[in-house]
Design a protein around this motif. Structure first.
Motif, PDB file in Angstrom:
ATOM      1  N   ALA A 105      13.220  -3.241  13.546  1.00 44.02           N
ATOM      2  CA  ALA A 105      12.484  -2.035  13.153  1.00 44.02           C
ATOM      3  C   ALA A 105      11.053  -2.426  12.810  1.00 44.02           C
ATOM      4  CB  ALA A 105      13.154  -1.358  11.957  1.00 44.02           C
ATOM      5  N   VAL A 106      10.130  -1.466  12.956  1.00 40.59           N
ATOM      6  CA  VAL A 106       8.723  -1.681  12.617  1.00 40.59           C
ATOM      7  C   VAL A 106       8.322  -0.624  11.596  1.00 40.59           C
ATOM      8  CG1 VAL A 106       6.360  -1.840  13.470  1.00 40.59           C
ATOM      9  CG2 VAL A 106       8.259  -2.547  14.929  1.00 40.59           C
ATOM     10  N   GLY A 107       7.745  -1.073  10.478  1.00 38.94           N
ATOM     11  CA  GLY A 107       7.272  -0.148   9.461  1.00 38.94           C
ATOM     12  C   GLY A 107       5.920   0.420   9.821  1.00 38.94           C
ATOM     13  N   ARG A 108       5.499   1.447   9.088  1.00 40.91           N
ATOM     14  CA  ARG A 108       4.192   2.051   9.338  1.00 40.91           C
ATOM     15  C   ARG A 108       3.056   1.094   9.016  1.00 40.91           C
ATOM     16  NH1 ARG A 108       4.447   8.461   7.635  1.00 40.91           N
ATOM     17  NH2 ARG A 108       6.275   8.981   8.896  1.00 40.91           N
ATOM     18  N   ASP A 109       3.342   0.082   8.202  1.00 44.12           N
ATOM     19  CA  ASP A 109       2.323  -0.921   7.884  1.00 44.12           C
ATOM     20  C   ASP A 109       2.230  -1.999   8.946  1.00 44.12           C
ATOM     21  OD1 ASP A 109       4.744  -2.168   7.434  1.00 44.12           O
ATOM     22  OD2 ASP A 109       4.408  -2.526   5.306  1.00 44.12           O
ATOM     23  N   GLY A 110       3.037  -1.894  10.004  1.00 44.85           N
ATOM     24  CA  GLY A 110       2.980  -2.838  11.113  1.00 44.85           C
ATOM     25  C   GLY A 110       3.886  -4.042  10.975  1.00 44.85           C
ATOM     26  N   PHE A 111       4.578  -4.199   9.847  1.00 49.95           N
ATOM     27  CA  PHE A 111       5.490  -5.324   9.692  1.00 49.95           C
ATOM     28  C   PHE A 111       6.742  -5.101  10.530  1.00 49.95           C
ATOM     29  CE2 PHE A 111       3.168  -5.866   5.578  1.00 49.95           C
ATOM     30  CZ  PHE A 111       2.671  -7.131   5.851  1.00 49.95           C
ATOM     31  N   VAL A 112       7.247  -6.199  11.089  1.00 46.87           N
ATOM     32  CA  VAL A 112       8.420  -6.170  11.960  1.00 46.87           C
ATOM     33  C   VAL A 112       9.597  -6.779  11.194  1.00 46.87           C
ATOM     34  CG1 VAL A 112       9.400  -6.910  14.164  1.00 46.87           C
ATOM     35  CG2 VAL A 112       6.946  -6.400  13.991  1.00 46.87           C
ATOM     36  N   TYR A 113      10.706  -6.064  11.127  1.00 45.94           N
ATOM     37  CA  TYR A 113      11.901  -6.518  10.412  1.00 45.94           C
ATOM     38  C   TYR A 113      13.004  -6.775  11.428  1.00 45.94           C
ATOM     39  CZ  TYR A 113       9.433  -4.636   6.356  1.00 45.94           C
ATOM     40  OH  TYR A 113       8.503  -4.371   5.391  1.00 45.94           O
ATOM     41  N   VAL A 114      13.642  -7.942  11.326  1.00 49.79           N
ATOM     42  CA  VAL A 114      14.663  -8.335  12.283  1.00 49.79           C
ATOM     43  C   VAL A 114      15.961  -8.659  11.547  1.00 49.79           C
ATOM     44  CG1 VAL A 114      15.309  -9.948  14.106  1.00 49.79           C
ATOM     45  CG2 VAL A 114      12.905  -9.301  13.819  1.00 49.79           C
ATOM     46  N   ALA A 115      17.062  -8.055  11.989  1.00 53.05           N
ATOM     47  CA  ALA A 115      18.391  -8.377  11.463  1.00 53.05           C
ATOM     48  C   ALA A 115      18.881  -9.648  12.158  1.00 53.05           C
ATOM     49  CB  ALA A 115      19.350  -7.218  11.701  1.00 53.05           C
ATOM     50  N   ASP A 116      18.768 -10.769  11.449  1.00 48.33           N
ATOM     51  CA  ASP A 116      19.153 -12.088  11.979  1.00 48.33           C
ATOM     52  C   ASP A 116      20.656 -12.261  11.716  1.00 48.33           C
ATOM     53  OD1 ASP A 116      19.193 -14.661  12.915  1.00 48.33           O
ATOM     54  OD2 ASP A 116      17.888 -15.480  11.352  1.00 48.33           O
ATOM     55  N   TRP A 117      21.456 -11.701  12.596  1.00 44.56           N
ATOM     56  CA  TRP A 117      22.891 -11.503  12.361  1.00 44.56           C
ATOM     57  C   TRP A 117      23.622 -12.810  12.055  1.00 44.56           C
ATOM     58  CZ3 TRP A 117      27.599 -12.764  14.736  1.00 44.56           C
ATOM     59  CH2 TRP A 117      28.697 -11.988  14.341  1.00 44.56           C
ATOM     60  N   GLY A 118      23.486 -13.801  12.927  1.00 41.68           N
ATOM     61  CA  GLY A 118      24.227 -15.044  12.753  1.00 41.68           C
ATOM     62  C   GLY A 118      23.818 -15.842  11.528  1.00 41.68           C
ATOM     63  N   ASN A 119      22.558 -15.704  11.109  1.00 46.56           N
ATOM     64  CA  ASN A 119      22.068 -16.420   9.928  1.00 46.56           C
ATOM     65  C   ASN A 119      22.215 -15.600   8.645  1.00 46.56           C
ATOM     66  OD1 ASN A 119      21.250 -18.835  11.220  1.00 46.56           O
ATOM     67  ND2 ASN A 119      19.321 -17.893  11.871  1.00 46.56           N
ATOM     68  N   ARG A 120      22.793 -14.410   8.749  1.00 46.58           N
ATOM     69  CA  ARG A 120      23.079 -13.550   7.586  1.00 46.58           C
ATOM     70  C   ARG A 120      21.836 -13.298   6.738  1.00 46.58           C
ATOM     71  NH1 ARG A 120      29.044 -13.965   5.722  1.00 46.58           N
ATOM     72  NH2 ARG A 120      30.082 -14.735   7.585  1.00 46.58           N
ATOM     73  N   ARG A 121      20.795 -12.807   7.384  1.00 46.20           N
ATOM     74  CA  ARG A 121      19.557 -12.549   6.665  1.00 46.20           C
ATOM     75  C   ARG A 121      18.708 -11.549   7.450  1.00 46.20           C
ATOM     76  NH1 ARG A 121      16.346 -18.307   7.913  1.00 46.20           N
ATOM     77  NH2 ARG A 121      16.258 -18.011  10.180  1.00 46.20           N
ATOM     78  N   VAL A 122      17.689 -11.017   6.794  1.00 49.29           N
ATOM     79  CA  VAL A 122      16.661 -10.219   7.439  1.00 49.29           C
ATOM     80  C   VAL A 122      15.353 -10.995   7.348  1.00 49.29           C
ATOM     81  CG1 VAL A 122      15.219  -8.160   7.186  1.00 49.29           C
ATOM     82  CG2 VAL A 122      17.693  -7.958   7.106  1.00 49.29           C
ATOM     83  N   GLN A 123      14.630 -11.063   8.452  1.00 48.12           N
ATOM     84  CA  GLN A 123      13.337 -11.739   8.458  1.00 48.12           C
ATOM     85  C   GLN A 123      12.221 -10.705   8.683  1.00 48.12           C
ATOM     86  OE1 GLN A 123      12.831 -15.793   9.983  1.00 48.12           O
ATOM     87  NE2 GLN A 123      14.718 -15.491  11.149  1.00 48.12           N
ATOM     88  N   LYS A 124      11.090 -10.960   8.047  1.00 47.37           N
ATOM     89  CA  LYS A 124       9.936 -10.067   8.116  1.00 47.37           C
ATOM     90  C   LYS A 124       8.762 -10.812   8.731  1.00 47.37           C
ATOM     91  CE  LYS A 124       6.924  -7.402   4.965  1.00 47.37           C
ATOM     92  NZ  LYS A 124       6.715  -7.001   3.547  1.00 47.37           N
ATOM     93  N   PHE A 125       8.092 -10.176   9.698  1.00 43.23           N
ATOM     94  CA  PHE A 125       6.969 -10.771  10.414  1.00 43.23           C
ATOM     95  C   PHE A 125       5.812  -9.772  10.462  1.00 43.23           C
ATOM     96  CE2 PHE A 125      10.941 -12.352  12.109  1.00 43.23           C
ATOM     97  CZ  PHE A 125      10.759 -13.724  12.186  1.00 43.23           C
ATOM     98  N   ASN A 126       4.602 -10.288  10.735  1.00 40.80           N
ATOM     99  CA  ASN A 126       3.531  -9.355  11.064  1.00 40.80           C
ATOM    100  C   ASN A 126       3.632  -9.023  12.551  1.00 40.80           C
ATOM    101  OD1 ASN A 126       2.308 -11.401  12.562  1.00 40.80           O
ATOM    102  ND2 ASN A 126       0.553 -11.625  11.215  1.00 40.80           N
ATOM    103  N   TYR A 127       2.734  -8.167  13.042  1.00 39.48           N
ATOM    104  CA  TYR A 127       2.847  -7.684  14.418  1.00 39.48           C
ATOM    105  C   TYR A 127       2.606  -8.773  15.457  1.00 39.48           C
ATOM    106  CZ  TYR A 127      -2.270  -7.478  14.462  1.00 39.48           C
ATOM    107  OH  TYR A 127      -3.608  -7.806  14.405  1.00 39.48           O
ATOM    108  N   ASN A 128       2.057  -9.916  15.027  1.00 37.63           N
ATOM    109  CA  ASN A 128       1.838 -11.032  15.948  1.00 37.63           C
ATOM    110  C   ASN A 128       2.922 -12.088  15.861  1.00 37.63           C
ATOM    111  OD1 ASN A 128      -0.411 -10.577  17.590  1.00 37.63           O
ATOM    112  ND2 ASN A 128      -1.808 -10.903  15.876  1.00 37.63           N
ATOM    113  N   GLY A 129       3.970 -11.816  15.064  1.00 36.00           N
ATOM    114  CA  GLY A 129       5.079 -12.752  14.972  1.00 36.00           C
ATOM    115  C   GLY A 129       4.938 -13.810  13.900  1.00 36.00           C
ATOM    116  N   LYS A 130       3.940 -13.692  13.014  1.00 38.22           N
ATOM    117  CA  LYS A 130       3.795 -14.650  11.920  1.00 38.22           C
ATOM    118  C   LYS A 130       4.843 -14.362  10.853  1.00 38.22           C
ATOM    119  CE  LYS A 130       0.614 -16.307   8.353  1.00 38.22           C
ATOM    120  NZ  LYS A 130      -0.725 -16.135   7.723  1.00 38.22           N
TER     121      LYS A 130
END
Length: 479
Positions: A105-130
């Motif tokens: 999912a992408v928030g209105r602030d441009g951050f990208v959230y990924v459900a990292d299923w196998g690692n049991r976590r959510v990761q947050k990135f900026n729009y360039n993948g940082k």
């Protein structure tokens, strides 16, 4: 690698044009329309643009598309035409690595959230993948972000939905099954523009609606009236609040609105069977184009329906003049005078510079994690030396840094200066401050109406979508 455009058509596809709806307050007008496959891209593989068990898909406000590329353990970013932009990630547990990413999912602030299923976590990135942050979430499935940056995550195996604040702190959790307001294998999840939460369930065929506090609002599915929604487990919401709930059947697809009323049918055609869409594999962008993940063919489909609004008004200000090419880089350098949080301060600076006979302009730029800034630029120069020489002659308060800004938005090209000035004033009244670049074809003079100066295409497209929202036509060009 698949990349087909405007080639496939679905003669069996007919769409009911749904003009207006409010969930729980039915008022609808229907008309028959037709959908078109605009483009398809991807194909099996691990090269750039290729996919291996894609799952989630998301769209940002600038029109870029993000795909969770499951077995390739990466995120791929595309423009809205399917052109590959970039990728990040690999298999592993370190920051920025994945173990079968699913929901995205992408928030209105441009951050990208990924459900990292196998690692049991959510990761947050900026729009360039940082990489920005990560927090533990047990077996995350679908993921959605509301306008306030709060994150909602499904856990199909625990029959639960959780809400987190932007820092990853758990706010509430709803779990359990059978009862109303509880879940039976929740997967798809989305938030509309009013903050209402929609959740699809695989085993119960229920679609449930909650408010942002986790309070149950309503549900549908499996009753005699709603038998058509059995088996639904894909859902997409546009920024304007349009709901698409997608059901796969043997002979095609059914699409429902937020009141669980049928609005579209896509039947099997001779050209292809319906795509096998994973639970998180559907999204709508701002203009209402529908993107579907085809897990069977490892590709992305982009559909235009009668609900898709045209992003630009079709109008021509004046004819293009031979010999004046808007696509050649002639003036790629600018002087950045200031960057302000205050729009009034930016306007004052531009006015002072323009009254001094200089070409100054400002535009709005959203800086991820910092907010909206109003950047004031001065001039347009063919090389860094000429920009530097000009900068040295400016009063000290206006001297700035030299930037390579080759991208800009062209709003029109005119032979008549009077018409150009009229269009310029219209833009200023709409809150945009363009500038003019002159050119010649023989003895004829032309005027190009230009807005902004950008280092990257991505920055320019953010402003372009702001123009689109006000139905102002523009095109991305090199300056």
């Amino acid at each position: 690698m698949i990349n087909r455009r405007n080639k496939l058509r679905f003669p069996g596809l007919y769409l009911i044009f749904y003009l207006s709806f409010i969930f729980l307050f039915p008022q609808s007008v229907y008309a028959v329309g037709r959908a078109i496959l605009i483009t398809e891209w991807g194909g099996p593989g691990a090269n750039d643009g290729e996919l291996n068990s894609p799952n989630g898909i998301a769209a940002d406000s600038a029109g870029f598309i993000y795909v969770a590329d499951g077995y390739n353990n990466r995120i791929q970013k595309f423009d809205s035409h399917g052109n590959f932009i970039k990728k990040w990630g690999s298999r592993g547990y370190a920051e920025g690595q994945f173990s079968f990413p699913g929901g995205i999912a992408v928030g209105r602030d441009g951050f990208v959230y990924v459900a990292d299923w196998g690692n049991r976590r959510v990761q947050k990135f900026n729009y360039n993948g940082k990489f920005i942050d990560a927090w533990e979430v047990p077996k995350p499935g679908g993921i959605a972000v509301d306008a306030g940056g709060f994150i909602y995550i499904t856990n199909p195996f625990k029959h639960s939905v959780r809400k987190y604040n932007p820092a990853g702190k758990l706010i509430w959790e709803i779990k359990g099954s059978i009862q109303e307001g509880r879940f039976n294998y929740p997967e798809g999840i989305a938030v509309d523009s009013s903050g209402f939460l929609y959740i699809t369930e695989r085993n119960s065929s229920h679609i449930q609606k909650f408010d942002s506090g986790g309070n149950f609002i309503g549900k549908w599915g499996k009753s005699a009236e709603d038998a058509g929604t059995e088996g639904v487990y894909r859902i997409a919401v546009s920024p304007s609040g349009l709901i698409n709930i997608i059901k796969q059947e043997k002979d095609g697809v059914k699409i429902f609105d937020s009141r669980h009323k049928l609005t579209a049918t896509w039947v099997k055609s001779e050209n292809r069977d319906y795509a096998s869409v994973p639970p998180m594999g559907a999204v709508l962008d701002s203009p209402g184009f529908l993107y579907l993940v085809d897990k069977k063919k490892q590709s992305i489909l982009k559909l235009k329906t009668p609900l898709t609004r045209t992003p630009f008004k079709e109008k021509t200000y004046t004819k293009q003049i031979p010999g004046v090419s808007p696509l050649s880089v002639k003036y790629p350098y600018s002087i950045k005078v200031s960057s302000n949080l205050s729009i009034e301060k930016a306007k004052e600076t531009v006015q002072n510079l323009n009254e001094s006979g200089l070409t100054a302009y400002y535009f709005q730029a959203e800086v991820t994690g910092k907010g909206i800034f109003y950047r004031v630029f001065l001039g347009y120069f063919p090389d860094e030396n000429s920009a530097g020489s000009f900068n040295s002659l400016l009063p000290e308060e206006y001297r700035g840094r030299i930037f390579y800004t080759p991208y800009t938005l062209e709003l029109g090209m005119y032979e008549s200066k009077a018409i150009m000035e009229e269009e310029k004033n219209k833009l200023i009244n709409s809150g945009f401050y363009p500038y003019i670049i002159t050119g010649f074809s023989g003895s004829k003079k032309s005027y190009r109406l230009i807005l902004g100066a950008f280092k990257t295409e991505e920055e320019a497209k953010i402003l372009q979508w702001q123009l689109n929202e006000k139905e102002i036509e523009s095109r991305l060009v090199l300056r």
